[in-house]
Scaffold this active site. Sequence first.
Site, PDB file in Angstrom:
ATOM      1  N   ASP A   1       0.873  -1.182   0.000  1.00  0.00           N
ATOM      2  CA  ASP A   1       0.000   0.000   0.000  1.00  0.00           C
ATOM      3  C   ASP A   1       0.905   1.225   0.000  1.00  0.00           C
ATOM      4  O   ASP A   1       1.658   1.448   0.948  1.00  0.00           O
ATOM      5  CB  ASP A   1      -0.902  -0.013   1.229  1.00  0.00           C
ATOM      6  CG  ASP A   1      -2.087   0.928   1.075  1.00  0.00           C
ATOM      7  OD1 ASP A   1      -2.150   1.640   0.051  1.00  0.00           O
ATOM      8  OD2 ASP A   1      -2.947   0.953   1.973  1.00  0.00           O
TER       9      ASP A   1
ATOM     10  N   ASP B   1      -2.782   2.189  -6.137  1.00  0.00           N
ATOM     11  CA  ASP B   1      -1.674   2.222  -5.168  1.00  0.00           C
ATOM     12  C   ASP B   1      -1.639   1.020  -4.243  1.00  0.00           C
ATOM     13  O   ASP B   1      -0.925   1.036  -3.240  1.00  0.00           O
ATOM     14  CB  ASP B   1      -1.790   3.495  -4.323  1.00  0.00           C
ATOM     15  CG  ASP B   1      -3.009   3.473  -3.419  1.00  0.00           C
ATOM     16  OD1 ASP B   1      -4.089   3.089  -3.910  1.00  0.00           O
ATOM     17  OD2 ASP B   1      -2.896   3.834  -2.246  1.00  0.00           O
ATOM     18  N   GLU B   2      -2.380  -0.032  -4.560  1.00  0.00           N
ATOM     19  CA  GLU B   2      -2.515  -1.135  -3.606  1.00  0.00           C
ATOM     20  C   GLU B   2      -2.633  -2.452  -4.357  1.00  0.00           C
ATOM     21  O   GLU B   2      -3.338  -2.538  -5.362  1.00  0.00           O
ATOM     22  CB  GLU B   2      -3.754  -0.895  -2.749  1.00  0.00           C
ATOM     23  CG  GLU B   2      -3.958  -1.861  -1.619  1.00  0.00           C
ATOM     24  CD  GLU B   2      -5.217  -1.528  -0.822  1.00  0.00           C
ATOM     25  OE1 GLU B   2      -5.478  -2.242   0.159  1.00  0.00           O
ATOM     26  OE2 GLU B   2      -5.947  -0.577  -1.190  1.00  0.00           O
TER      27      GLU B   2
END
Length: 510
Positions: free
Chosen positions: A11, A105-106
């Site tokens: 993350d 983003d993860e």
Amino acid sequence: MRSAPTILHLDMDAFYASAEQAAKPSLRGKAVVVGGLGPRGVVATASYEARRFGVHSAMPMGQARRLAPNAAYLVPRFGLYREISEQVMGLLRELSPLVEPLSLDEAFVDLEAGGVADDEASARAVGERLRADIKAVTGLTGSVGLAASKMLAKIASEEAKPDGLRLIAPGTERALLGPMSVRTLPGVGPATGDHLRRAGITTVEEIAEAGEDELVRLLGKAHGGSLYAMALAHDERPVVAERDTKSVSVEDTYDVDIHDRVRVRGEVARLADRCVQRLRAAGHSGRTIVLKVRRFDFSTLTRSETLRGPTDDPGVVREAAARLLESVDTTGGVRLLGVGVTGLADYTQEDLFAQAQAQAAAEAGVSDEGAEPESGGEADGAGGVSPGEPQDVGAEESAAPAERRWAAGHDVRHAEYGHGWVQGSGLGRVTVRFETPGSEPGRVRTFRTDDPLLVPAEPLPLVEPSGVAGLSRAAGPSCAAGPSCAVETPAVVEVLPAGGGEVAGPGERG
């Protein structure tokens, strides 16, 4: 469940805000809020400096301004964020063929499937190397969680934030989960959490003690059973690589309701063109065109039309969206419009009739595009290519016939002063700070919004092509506008007095 912590969860830390700080030296170490800047806007993400004031994602922008009045408020640059995301996902795919992106983003990674880790020591080494590689390639930081299941890996990455690594050793899961809030478990939102609290259950350990029968009685068989299993640290969900895209869509929310039917038609045409751009970028075509209209009273209507075959022709999509609009009453005003394409395919069945129309229009000197030109940064809408991708801010780029619009935070270039970014705009003036990712904080200058020497620009790379983070900043010039310019670092960044829009869904939390 596995006997080794070989599932990794990455993350990125305050992704959007961190990218803006990396790109803008004057904002490093300062409170930065990214989102829709208009009265209906919401926060997409906030830097850790802004979070100290209580600002968080999905918060109304007006509330954020009251909590952190001196923060820098910027319009998202989703093109830049996607480029960085592609770099990060590329690093993850080097580790394993099983990478499951959750948003820009993860992502989850199955290290065992990639053959790069089979025990605690090797998994930790891979995690540390990944963090270093991300820093070197993007200049940003990410937090890594390692565990024997997806649920525990995600919990570990949350505990590792910011810029850390947490490994949950097999056999320690129950002790770790026990004192945590029930809201820690996947699928437990505010409503379920309140329901459990009224039953006297507030921690994960209390869920386990209540037993499966009680959980099923409270929440139903499916939800209660899965929640009880998770409380016992049982999570057999596999890492699923690259979920297929099911739809591509864009939408804009407007600060002031649109009543003019002609403008509504123009906005729908513009959205259709943007939707086709995303459709083509993803290498898809689609068969079903969807129109979304949210009216002044918040009632939301959707209309759809299925074509004879899949298409990626902007004229076909535009005409279908226009037909759908004719069945919707917009006399009371429209606050949101969206155009989407579903029924995706990897090939196109050409519409010869539409092509003939386009050719005839071109011969008559009429542009086939026919839509109101965009003015501003990239602002794709909700849905789309990346799983979990947040809805973008579109109203900032609405065309303004009177003057050019400059979105706060977006890149520009001046013929004399070079590269910079918009610090604020309004009343016929635009303020620009001239600096680059590798420079010292730059000087601020103000121009007329129609200054011919000032033009929009593409974002610059956050790090040097060598991939070594930080060197460019140390060796960069003292100011992008010249060696003799003064350095100014005010905390307040002025923003557009109008425009903005919503960012629907928290998306990126980081």
